[in-house]
Design a protein around this motif. Structure first.
Motif, short mmCIF file in Angstrom:
data_model
loop_
_atom_site.label_atom_id
_atom_site.label_comp_id
_atom_site.label_asym_id
_atom_site.label_seq_id
_atom_site.Cartn_x
_atom_site.Cartn_y
_atom_site.Cartn_z
N MET A 1 0.83 -1.22 0.00
CA MET A 1 0.00 0.00 0.00
C MET A 1 0.86 1.27 0.00
SD MET A 1 -3.69 0.06 1.40
CE MET A 1 -3.77 0.02 3.17
N THR A 3 4.51 3.74 0.21
CA THR A 3 5.55 4.00 1.23
C THR A 3 4.90 4.16 2.60
OG1 THR A 3 6.50 5.37 -0.49
CG2 THR A 3 7.61 5.39 1.64
N ASN A 218 -10.13 21.01 20.32
CA ASN A 218 -10.24 19.71 19.67
C ASN A 218 -9.23 19.57 18.55
OD1 ASN A 218 -12.27 18.66 21.23
ND2 ASN A 218 -13.91 19.48 19.95
N TRP A 222 -6.13 16.96 18.52
CA TRP A 222 -6.01 16.03 17.40
C TRP A 222 -4.64 16.16 16.74
CZ3 TRP A 222 -5.59 17.88 12.33
CH2 TRP A 222 -5.57 16.88 11.34
N GLU A 240 6.13 14.23 9.57
CA GLU A 240 7.25 13.69 8.79
C GLU A 240 8.57 13.64 9.55
OE1 GLU A 240 7.14 12.25 5.76
OE2 GLU A 240 6.27 13.54 4.26
N TRP A 263 -6.02 9.93 24.22
CA TRP A 263 -5.96 9.79 22.77
C TRP A 263 -4.62 9.20 22.30
CZ3 TRP A 263 -8.52 14.70 20.15
CH2 TRP A 263 -9.90 14.64 20.39
N TYR B 232 0.93 9.44 -4.09
CA TYR B 232 -0.25 9.27 -3.22
C TYR B 232 0.11 8.87 -1.79
CZ TYR B 232 0.82 4.51 -4.64
OH TYR B 232 1.46 3.33 -4.91
N ASP B 233 1.36 8.45 -1.59
CA ASP B 233 1.72 7.96 -0.26
C ASP B 233 2.71 8.88 0.46
OD1 ASP B 233 4.02 5.45 -1.60
OD2 ASP B 233 3.82 7.60 -1.94
N ARG B 234 2.76 10.17 0.06
CA ARG B 234 3.64 11.10 0.76
C ARG B 234 2.83 11.86 1.80
NH1 ARG B 234 8.69 11.83 -1.58
NH2 ARG B 234 8.93 10.14 -3.10
N GLU B 235 3.18 11.66 3.04
CA GLU B 235 2.43 12.24 4.14
C GLU B 235 2.28 13.76 4.01
OE1 GLU B 235 3.86 11.24 8.06
OE2 GLU B 235 1.97 11.91 8.96
N GLN B 242 -4.99 18.76 4.10
CA GLN B 242 -5.77 19.03 5.32
C GLN B 242 -5.75 20.52 5.65
OE1 GLN B 242 -4.65 14.99 7.68
NE2 GLN B 242 -4.03 16.90 8.60
N GLU B 272 -5.75 3.92 -2.58
CA GLU B 272 -5.95 3.84 -1.14
C GLU B 272 -4.63 3.54 -0.42
OE1 GLU B 272 -8.99 1.04 -0.07
OE2 GLU B 272 -8.41 1.15 2.05
N ASN B 273 -4.43 4.24 0.69
CA ASN B 273 -3.22 3.99 1.48
C ASN B 273 -3.47 4.48 2.91
OD1 ASN B 273 -2.06 6.91 1.78
ND2 ASN B 273 -2.46 6.71 -0.40
N PHE B 274 -2.49 4.31 3.77
CA PHE B 274 -2.56 4.68 5.18
C PHE B 274 -3.04 6.12 5.35
CE2 PHE B 274 -1.37 4.47 9.60
CZ PHE B 274 -0.88 5.73 9.92
N PHE B 275 -2.49 7.04 4.52
CA PHE B 275 -2.81 8.46 4.69
C PHE B 275 -4.18 8.82 4.15
CE2 PHE B 275 1.23 8.87 6.37
CZ PHE B 275 2.17 8.32 5.52
N ASN B 277 -6.72 6.86 4.06
CA ASN B 277 -7.68 6.33 5.04
C ASN B 277 -7.80 7.25 6.24
OD1 ASN B 277 -8.37 4.08 3.59
ND2 ASN B 277 -6.81 2.78 4.52
N ARG B 278 -6.65 7.73 6.69
CA ARG B 278 -6.65 8.63 7.84
C ARG B 278 -7.40 9.92 7.50
NH1 ARG B 278 -0.95 10.31 10.57
NH2 ARG B 278 -0.93 11.76 8.82
N LEU B 282 -10.86 11.62 9.14
CA LEU B 282 -10.94 13.01 9.61
C LEU B 282 -12.12 13.72 8.97
CD1 LEU B 282 -9.71 15.53 11.02
CD2 LEU B 282 -8.40 15.92 8.94
N PHE B 294 -12.55 16.59 15.61
CA PHE B 294 -11.53 16.11 14.69
C PHE B 294 -11.24 14.64 14.90
CE2 PHE B 294 -10.24 20.14 12.88
CZ PHE B 294 -10.89 21.01 13.73
N ARG B 295 -11.72 14.13 16.01
CA ARG B 295 -11.49 12.73 16.34
C ARG B 295 -12.58 12.32 17.29
NH1 ARG B 295 -6.30 9.49 18.48
NH2 ARG B 295 -7.41 8.16 19.96
#
Lengths: 339, 296
Positions: A1, A3, A218, A222, A240, A263, B232-235, B242, B272-275, B277-278, B282, B294-295
């Protein structure tokens, strides 16, 4: 999925799992003693803070009795600058608000507040406040929200908070609030966990956390819990960046003040801190496998205290705002706001 | 305090003054003599990393000795010390005084800082002192290009460099740099430094200095879409996205629900990837709480 998140690899099946109390005490005492080690000289410019990290960590581990109190008190006295009323990090060095706070914290901890010239200290801090409410660190005029925190923390410890203009000081802090809910060192600066801790600590000490509306709180909470990295479980200070044990303090204490410490995944973070211990020399480093130092040792232990990973008999409760053992804060009846 | 010791410090000081770059490396000393430095072509100075402690010790002894308080002597002793330990504030304060009494020349000191910043690109103390010097100089003598180049260099030498980007933010403000030109420079820089979250944070800061409107944000989101197609997978790209949404939500005229729903749709096109999804989590939390939570 794709990096994964930028992080460090920790082999949790092989790392340290126990709290190495004796080794940490030995490490800290040894650090403070030897004039021949590399550290003396190279870190003179912050030595007062170094002593504060050392003593606070030892006290949290119920081992303050191991230090030579007289020697330290004598050192603090030598660092007092009667011209300004502030304290230097080391004899002959210039005084600065950062080291003034460390000196005051130490004198409070060692029960020698009788040695503080309250009037002189108050006037030192008062003249550092600027028209816009901000604080400079010394006569050369650099402004930073860290200094606002140092100023109110010092004054709170000697019960003289009304020395400064609290309204203006608060306005300045609020002007450093960014649109991601975080705080930077000056208005318009990037949000940073260390600065967030200082600003929240400030608001807690002057009891004005309500200046942050619910939505902002909030958002900030978060932003802070997003600092926990998925694989290692450690905390970073900004997106990062790699995890660092000292953020176990800045981020965690901030969340505690905001009432959202739950949290953070406790178990994962505890494991990360324990893995950062050095089982040969004692002490903690910024992350597993690196060289330990008193700074990271204190914040690792303080982090574990906030997480309640161990019983109070093993690690004392730490005050999340002042980073001092809670029993001292209780004894002085210092009030602060926690959400 | 022997004369030989002072000669050593003086020698190191002139080497530092003449050089264009400094590096620390282990150099081999013998039983007969100690090697403190090595200089190549008069401009590349290499200091012995194994002799840091004795030199620092020596420098401090001269700096605080009542026999070595003449201006030119302090200039020498602090110059050497600060190469070895850039964080000694007291030594910088001595140099501030020397600068104010014109013993130290502003342009030369800025050059000295250039060299030290190559050595320690993320030192807060170096940048702070630099800003103080710039304030002592007449403003039209300050080179905007030089400062921006310095920011680029230090940002590239040390990744996600808080001190460097803080300096850049200050320069933009102090020298009244054109925001649109900066946005374009920043866009090009980010193309080569995709994961630098400070660079993106700076971009958001630049946007906030303009009059924010839907078009501006829409443009930025479109650029971000293009980047996410390949990366797509660069944080950092997701964090920046955001931030754009947070900025948009501050605009009075925006329909928050529409904005958030549109976002949820648009990210479906991305792998789709970790970020991602996150980010979806949100957006959903924000949607269901009218932008307040926010959570969960």
């Amino acid at each position: 999925m794709g990096t994964p998140q930028r992080d460090v690899k920790v082999n949790y099946s092989e790392v340290q799992k126990d709290l190495l109390i004796e080794q940490h005490c030995a490490f800290l005492i040894g650090y403070g003693r030897s004039h021949n080690t590399y550290e003396y000289g190279a870190t003179d410019y912050l030595r007062m803070s170094g002593i504060y990290w050392l003593c606070t960590c030892l006290d949290l581990l119920h081992s303050l009795k191991l230090i030579d109190q007289e020697h330290i008190i004598d050192y603090i006295q030598k660092c007092y600058d009667k011209n300004s009323g502030g304290y230097s990090p080391c004899p002959n060095h210039d005084p600065h608000l950062l080291y003034t706070l460390s000196a005051v914290q130490l004198l409070v901890q060692l029960n020698r507040t009788d040695l503080i010239d309250k009037q002189s200290l108050c006037s030192y801090i008062k003249q550092l406040q600027q028209d816009d409410g901000s604080f400079i660190g010394d006569q050369w005029g650099e402004i930073d929200t860290r200094f606002s925190f140092c100023a109110v923390a010092c004054l709170k410890l000697i019960d003289s908070l009304d020395t400064i203009d609290i309204d203006r000081a608060t306005n300045f802090i609020m002007s450093c609030l960014n649109f991601d809910g975080g705080f930077g060192c000056i208005p318009g600066a990037e949000s940073h966990a260390g600065q967030i801790y200082c600003c929240l600590g400030f608001l807690s000490l002057v009891q004005r956390l309500d200046n942050l509306d619910l939505s902002t709180r909030n958002m900030l909470a978060w932003w802070l819990c997003e600092r926990q990295l998925d694989k290692s479980g450690g905390l970073n200070g900004r997106p990062e960046k790699l995890p660092d044990v000292c953020y176990s303090w800045w981020v965690l204490a901030s969340l505690k003040i905001l009432g959202k410490i739950q949290w953070i995944n406790r178990e994962k973070l505890s494991k990360f801190i324990l893995a950062s211990q050095d089982d040969e020399t004692g002490g903690c480093s910024d992350r597993p496998g690196n060289v330990p130092d008193p700074f990271h040792t204190l914040f690792g232990i303080a982090g574990l205290s906030l997480l309640n990973t161990y019983d109070e008999n093993i690690i004392r409760k730490v005050n999340p705002v002042l980073c001092m053992p809670e029993y001292i804060i209780q004894k002085l009846e210092i009030k602060m706001q926690l959400l | 305090m022997s004369i030989t010791n002072w000669s050593l410090i003086s020698l190191l000081s002139s080497s530092i003054e003449q050089c264009k770059s400094i590096e620390f490396m282990p150099l081999t000393s013998t039983d007969e003599y100690k090697v403190y430095c090595y200089c190549e072509e008069n401009i590349y100075l290499c200091l012995n990393i194994l002799e840091i402690k004795p030199i620092v010790s020596l420098c401090y002894s001269f700096i605080f000795s009542k026999d070595y308080q003449q201006d030119n002597q302090l200039n020498i002793s602090t110059r050497v010390l600060l190469c070895y330990t850039t964080e000694c504030l007291t030594s910088w304060n001595i140099r501030r005084r020397l600068l104010l009494s014109r013993i130290i020349n502003i342009q030369e000191e800025l050059q000295f800082l250039d060299i030290l910043l190559n050595l320690k690109p993320k030192s807060e103390q170096l940048f702070r002192y630099r800003r103080w010097i710039l304030k002592q100089e007449e403003i039209d003598k300050v080179s905007t290009n030089k400062e921006l180049e310095l920011c680029d260099r230090t940002a590239e030498k040390h990744f996600i460099n808080y001190a460097s980007w803080l300096h850049r933010r200050w320069i933009i403000q102090y020298l009244n740099v054109n925001i649109d030109e900066e946005l374009e420079r920043n866009r090009l820089w980010l193309e080569k430094n995709l994961s630098d979250s400070s660079g993106y944070s700076f971009r958001a800061h630049l946007l906030s200095k303009k009059v924010l409107d839907e078009n501006l944000i829409r443009n930025e989101l479109n650029m971000n879409d293009n980047m996410l197609e390949f990366y797509y997978d660069r944080e950092s790209l997701w964090i920046y996205r955001q931030t754009l949404i947070f900025l948009a939500m501050k605009l009075q005229i925006i329909d928050k629900k529409q904005l958030l729903s549109n976002e949820l749709d648009s990210i479906k096109k991305i792998q789709e990837n970790f970020f991602s999804n996150r980010y979806s989590r949100l957006l959903n939390t924000l949607l269901s709480s009218d932008g307040k939570q926010f959570r969960t």
